[in-house]
Design a protein around this motif. Sequence first.
Motif, PDB file in Angstrom:
ATOM      1  N   LYS A  88       0.838  -1.192   0.000  1.00 58.08           N
ATOM      2  CA  LYS A  88       0.000   0.000   0.000  1.00 58.08           C
ATOM      3  C   LYS A  88       0.872   1.240   0.000  1.00 58.08           C
ATOM      4  O   LYS A  88       1.933   1.272   0.601  1.00 58.08           O
ATOM      5  N   ASP A  89       0.403   2.275  -0.681  1.00 60.59           N
ATOM      6  CA  ASP A  89       1.198   3.503  -0.765  1.00 60.59           C
ATOM      7  C   ASP A  89       0.925   4.416   0.423  1.00 60.59           C
ATOM      8  O   ASP A  89       0.061   4.154   1.259  1.00 60.59           O
ATOM      9  N   ASP A  90       1.698   5.500   0.471  1.00 58.37           N
ATOM     10  CA  ASP A  90       1.607   6.444   1.588  1.00 58.37           C
ATOM     11  C   ASP A  90       0.207   7.000   1.763  1.00 58.37           C
ATOM     12  O   ASP A  90      -0.266   7.169   2.890  1.00 58.37           O
TER      13      ASP A  90
ATOM     14  N   TYR B 149       0.242   5.127  11.370  1.00 58.64           N
ATOM     15  CA  TYR B 149       1.389   6.049  11.324  1.00 58.64           C
ATOM     16  C   TYR B 149       2.706   5.303  11.518  1.00 58.64           C
ATOM     17  O   TYR B 149       3.751   5.741  11.059  1.00 58.64           O
ATOM     18  N   THR B 150       2.640   4.147  12.162  1.00 59.95           N
ATOM     19  CA  THR B 150       3.830   3.332  12.374  1.00 59.95           C
ATOM     20  C   THR B 150       4.477   2.966  11.041  1.00 59.95           C
ATOM     21  O   THR B 150       5.706   2.969  10.916  1.00 59.95           O
ATOM     22  N   PHE B 151       3.660   2.648  10.051  1.00 57.64           N
ATOM     23  CA  PHE B 151       4.213   2.328   8.733  1.00 57.64           C
ATOM     24  C   PHE B 151       5.000   3.506   8.180  1.00 57.64           C
ATOM     25  O   PHE B 151       6.112   3.339   7.681  1.00 57.64           O
ATOM     26  N   LEU B 152       4.425   4.700   8.280  1.00 59.85           N
ATOM     27  CA  LEU B 152       5.105   5.887   7.756  1.00 59.85           C
ATOM     28  C   LEU B 152       6.395   6.171   8.524  1.00 59.85           C
ATOM     29  O   LEU B 152       7.416   6.540   7.929  1.00 59.85           O
ATOM     30  N   ILE B 153       6.359   5.986   9.827  1.00 61.04           N
ATOM     31  CA  ILE B 153       7.562   6.178  10.642  1.00 61.04           C
ATOM     32  C   ILE B 153       8.652   5.203  10.211  1.00 61.04           C
ATOM     33  O   ILE B 153       9.800   5.582   9.998  1.00 61.04           O
TER      34      ILE B 153
ATOM     35  N   ARG C 179       9.018   3.752   7.425  1.00 64.76           N
ATOM     36  CA  ARG C 179       9.463   4.010   6.054  1.00 64.76           C
ATOM     37  C   ARG C 179      10.393   5.214   5.957  1.00 64.76           C
ATOM     38  O   ARG C 179      11.323   5.218   5.158  1.00 64.76           O
ATOM     39  N   TYR C 180      10.160   6.237   6.765  1.00 65.63           N
ATOM     40  CA  TYR C 180      10.884   7.496   6.579  1.00 65.63           C
ATOM     41  C   TYR C 180      11.862   7.876   7.687  1.00 65.63           C
ATOM     42  O   TYR C 180      12.670   8.775   7.484  1.00 65.63           O
TER      43      TYR C 180
END
Length: 186
Positions: free
Chosen positions: A2-4, A19-23, A25-26
């Motif tokens: 899945k994308d951002d 938000y854990t996924f975004l953390i 990833r970045y």
Amino acid sequence: MKDDSYYIKEVLRGDKQAYTFLINRYSNKLYAVILRMVKNHEDAKDLVQECLIKAYSQLEKYESTGSFASWLYRLSINHCMDQFRKKRFQLVELQEESNQINSASTPESKYLQKEKYEHLEKLLELLPQEDRMILLLKYTRDLSYEEISELVGQPISTVRNKIHRAKKKMRKQIMEEKGGYFHEML
């Protein structure tokens, strides 16, 4: 995968775990950018954490017209610049890349390499903080003018001019020194 935008929508709907996924990833990418701006690993870690918290609290302001990564980097760089303005941190000395000087190097070459970095740091200290940051983004992160423009929120022409003027100022200083490690840049 899945994308951002999927995860952003989930976070905005109240799913804090998304938000854990975004953390994940970045955070490492942000750390690399911020470490170039601050001298200390601990300060960089703290700033990354502050930036991720700030991004979470301002996520509703993200407009999906641009990439989330660019928005996050721009927010983070602006946050770091705010901290610099408050004199909480100093801009980074150029850090030697890990293992750049390999173990087979002689003590003399290690010393000369260290001396070269110190000279470059002194040249960079001549520049205003924002110009120094733009120059570092260009030459240590290999970002394009367009990417830097998006990150710092300035037109591409301004970014190009700042880089040109910064290099010109450094060249002038090198000329005044009549030699040194970077005399060949001329």
